[in-house]
Design a protein around this motif. Structure first.
Motif, mmCIF file in Angstrom:
data_model
loop_
_atom_site.group_PDB
_atom_site.id
_atom_site.type_symbol
_atom_site.label_atom_id
_atom_site.label_comp_id
_atom_site.label_asym_id
_atom_site.label_seq_id
_atom_site.Cartn_x
_atom_site.Cartn_y
_atom_site.Cartn_z
ATOM 1 N N VAL A 30 -12.375 2.880 -1.716
ATOM 2 C CA VAL A 30 -10.994 2.712 -2.175
ATOM 3 C C VAL A 30 -10.936 1.485 -3.087
ATOM 4 C CG1 VAL A 30 -8.581 2.537 -1.491
ATOM 5 C CG2 VAL A 30 -10.202 3.689 0.027
ATOM 6 N N LEU A 31 -10.373 1.666 -4.279
ATOM 7 C CA LEU A 31 -10.389 0.627 -5.323
ATOM 8 C C LEU A 31 -8.997 0.054 -5.554
ATOM 9 C CD1 LEU A 31 -12.690 2.604 -7.793
ATOM 10 C CD2 LEU A 31 -13.371 0.895 -6.110
ATOM 11 N N HIS A 32 -8.933 -1.266 -5.648
ATOM 12 C CA HIS A 32 -7.634 -1.948 -5.662
ATOM 13 C C HIS A 32 -7.075 -2.145 -7.078
ATOM 14 C CE1 HIS A 32 -8.918 -6.035 -6.938
ATOM 15 N NE2 HIS A 32 -9.891 -6.028 -6.046
ATOM 16 N N PRO A 33 -5.777 -2.514 -7.165
ATOM 17 C CA PRO A 33 -5.133 -2.678 -8.483
ATOM 18 C C PRO A 33 -5.598 -3.945 -9.214
ATOM 19 C CG PRO A 33 -3.548 -3.087 -6.719
ATOM 20 C CD PRO A 33 -4.796 -2.605 -6.066
ATOM 21 N N HIS A 34 -4.978 -4.210 -10.331
ATOM 22 C CA HIS A 34 -5.475 -5.180 -11.305
ATOM 23 C C HIS A 34 -5.641 -6.589 -10.718
ATOM 24 C CE1 HIS A 34 -6.241 -7.109 -15.078
ATOM 25 N NE2 HIS A 34 -6.087 -5.976 -15.722
ATOM 26 N N PRO A 35 -6.871 -7.140 -10.832
ATOM 27 C CA PRO A 35 -7.142 -8.466 -10.270
ATOM 28 C C PRO A 35 -6.262 -9.573 -10.864
ATOM 29 C CG PRO A 35 -9.191 -7.376 -10.911
ATOM 30 C CD PRO A 35 -8.073 -6.528 -11.414
ATOM 31 N N GLN A 36 -5.852 -9.431 -12.109
ATOM 32 C CA GLN A 36 -5.088 -10.499 -12.741
ATOM 33 C C GLN A 36 -3.583 -10.411 -12.449
ATOM 34 O OE1 GLN A 36 -6.586 -10.485 -16.902
ATOM 35 N NE2 GLN A 36 -7.533 -12.417 -16.263
ATOM 36 N N PHE A 37 -3.189 -9.364 -11.733
ATOM 37 C CA PHE A 37 -1.787 -9.230 -11.350
ATOM 38 C C PHE A 37 -1.653 -9.179 -9.827
ATOM 39 C CE2 PHE A 37 -2.197 -7.514 -15.629
ATOM 40 C CZ PHE A 37 -1.236 -8.264 -16.296
ATOM 41 N N GLY A 38 -2.531 -9.913 -9.168
ATOM 42 C CA GLY A 38 -2.441 -10.035 -7.711
ATOM 43 C C GLY A 38 -3.070 -8.903 -6.926
ATOM 44 N N GLY A 39 -3.821 -8.023 -7.589
ATOM 45 C CA GLY A 39 -4.438 -6.901 -6.879
ATOM 46 C C GLY A 39 -5.596 -7.351 -5.998
ATOM 47 N N THR A 40 -5.590 -6.925 -4.732
ATOM 48 C CA THR A 40 -6.706 -7.183 -3.816
ATOM 49 C C THR A 40 -6.901 -5.954 -2.936
ATOM 50 O OG1 THR A 40 -5.565 -7.958 -1.809
ATOM 51 C CG2 THR A 40 -5.800 -9.564 -3.603
ATOM 52 N N MET A 41 -7.989 -5.996 -2.160
ATOM 53 C CA MET A 41 -8.265 -4.867 -1.262
ATOM 54 C C MET A 41 -7.242 -4.775 -0.136
ATOM 55 S SD MET A 41 -11.500 -6.130 0.979
ATOM 56 C CE MET A 41 -11.549 -7.743 1.750
ATOM 57 N N ASN A 42 -6.416 -5.828 0.040
ATOM 58 C CA ASN A 42 -5.393 -5.785 1.082
ATOM 59 C C ASN A 42 -4.029 -5.354 0.560
ATOM 60 O OD1 ASN A 42 -7.200 -6.551 3.108
ATOM 61 N ND2 ASN A 42 -7.053 -8.685 2.471
ATOM 62 N N ASN A 43 -3.998 -4.919 -0.689
ATOM 63 C CA ASN A 43 -2.788 -4.311 -1.244
ATOM 64 C C ASN A 43 -2.331 -3.178 -0.306
ATOM 65 O OD1 ASN A 43 -2.079 -1.650 -2.869
ATOM 66 N ND2 ASN A 43 -1.183 -3.354 -3.978
ATOM 67 N N LYS A 44 -1.024 -3.028 -0.173
ATOM 68 C CA LYS A 44 -0.468 -2.066 0.795
ATOM 69 C C LYS A 44 -0.924 -0.627 0.545
ATOM 70 C CE LYS A 44 3.815 -2.919 3.236
ATOM 71 N NZ LYS A 44 5.258 -3.047 3.147
ATOM 72 N N VAL A 45 -0.911 -0.224 -0.736
ATOM 73 C CA VAL A 45 -1.328 1.147 -1.052
ATOM 74 C C VAL A 45 -2.802 1.340 -0.699
ATOM 75 C CG1 VAL A 45 -1.681 2.820 -2.912
ATOM 76 C CG2 VAL A 45 0.420 1.462 -2.856
ATOM 77 N N VAL A 46 -3.630 0.359 -1.057
ATOM 78 C CA VAL A 46 -5.077 0.437 -0.804
ATOM 79 C C VAL A 46 -5.342 0.486 0.702
ATOM 80 C CG1 VAL A 46 -7.255 -0.834 -1.056
ATOM 81 C CG2 VAL A 46 -5.654 -0.696 -2.976
ATOM 82 N N TYR A 47 -4.669 -0.385 1.431
ATOM 83 C CA TYR A 47 -4.818 -0.446 2.886
ATOM 84 C C TYR A 47 -4.453 0.899 3.521
ATOM 85 C CZ TYR A 47 -3.932 -2.126 7.682
ATOM 86 O OH TYR A 47 -3.934 -2.297 9.037
ATOM 87 N N ASN A 48 -3.335 1.453 3.074
ATOM 88 C CA ASN A 48 -2.893 2.737 3.643
ATOM 89 C C ASN A 48 -3.805 3.895 3.250
ATOM 90 O OD1 ASN A 48 -0.370 2.401 5.289
ATOM 91 N ND2 ASN A 48 0.298 1.331 3.455
#
Length: 217
Positions: A30-48
């Motif tokens: 599972v790949l997370h959103p943009h690193p420069q806009f606060g994206g991390t692997m703990n993003n809610k969509v990614v986590y879910n």
């Protein structure tokens, strides 16, 4: 869920790895959103998404791209991030050599990276692209798109407008031998804020479940 550190192209990458007991369980990254806009692997969509795949019986890995969290390196315009994703898939496969299916799921920037990974790795049997930013990134590399998958977005997405996603899906529909399913969640924004998250995850779950029972590419 164990924290893992695995080697990436620019040093260590930090991830969360969630194995199943079955040795031949399907695998997913599972790949997370943009690193420069606060994206991390703990993003809610990614986590879910991570837990949706795990609950469907997948062994799942999500991780931080270079320069995010404890992952080494720095943001690389998507080029290095694609290499990070390839390293993550290598790591996941090395520990799950009997896996029958291999899926990639990505959200926003992660959806763009995931679709590129799809082009490079013929063993990927399915994909889920959530809110793909078709207005910001060129997806024309998907020619042809090598496997079937699900594209899902919200009708109230202001970051990646729905019309651009529809154009992307229409192009993919012209390709033979694969089926790209497109679902739009009425009223949802880019991040599927409540009450839309459960609806989106429900759509992903039913799609993946159906694909696993069909056993098709």
């Amino acid at each position: 869920m164990p924290e893992v550190i695995f080697p990436g192209p620019e040093g260590r990458l930090e991830g969360r790895y969630h194995p199943q007991k079955e040795r031949d369980a399907p695998i997913a990254i599972v790949l997370h959103p943009h690193p420069q806009f606060g994206g991390t692997m703990n993003n809610k969509v990614v986590y879910n998404l991570h837990y949706a795949f795990y609950n469907l019986g997948f062994t799942v890995l999500r991780f931080n791209f270079r320069g995010v969290g404890r992952s080494q390196g720095e943001y690389d315009q998507g080029i290095g991030e694609l290499s990070d994703a390839a390293s993550a898939l290598d790591y996941l496969q090395s520990m799950n050599q009997n896996a029958k299916h291999c899926w990639v799921a990505g959200f926003s920037f992660g959806a763009w990276i995931g679709m590129q990974l799809l082009m490079r790795r013929p063993e990927i049997t399915g994909f889920v692209s959530v809110s793909p930013p078709a207005n910001m990134y060129d997806f024309s590399f998907l020619a042809p798109c090598p496997s079937s998958g699900l594209v899902i977005n919200g009708t109230a997405d202001r970051v990646a407008p729905p019309r651009d996603t529809v154009n992307l899906v229409n192009k993919l529909h012209e390709q033979k031998g694969i089926t790209v399913t497109h679902e739009q969640i009425e009223g949802a924004d880019h991040f599927f804020q409540d009450p839309h998250m459960d609806t989106m995850i429900g759509s992903v779950t039913s799609y993946v479940k159906r694909r696993l029972t069909e056993g098709t590419r």
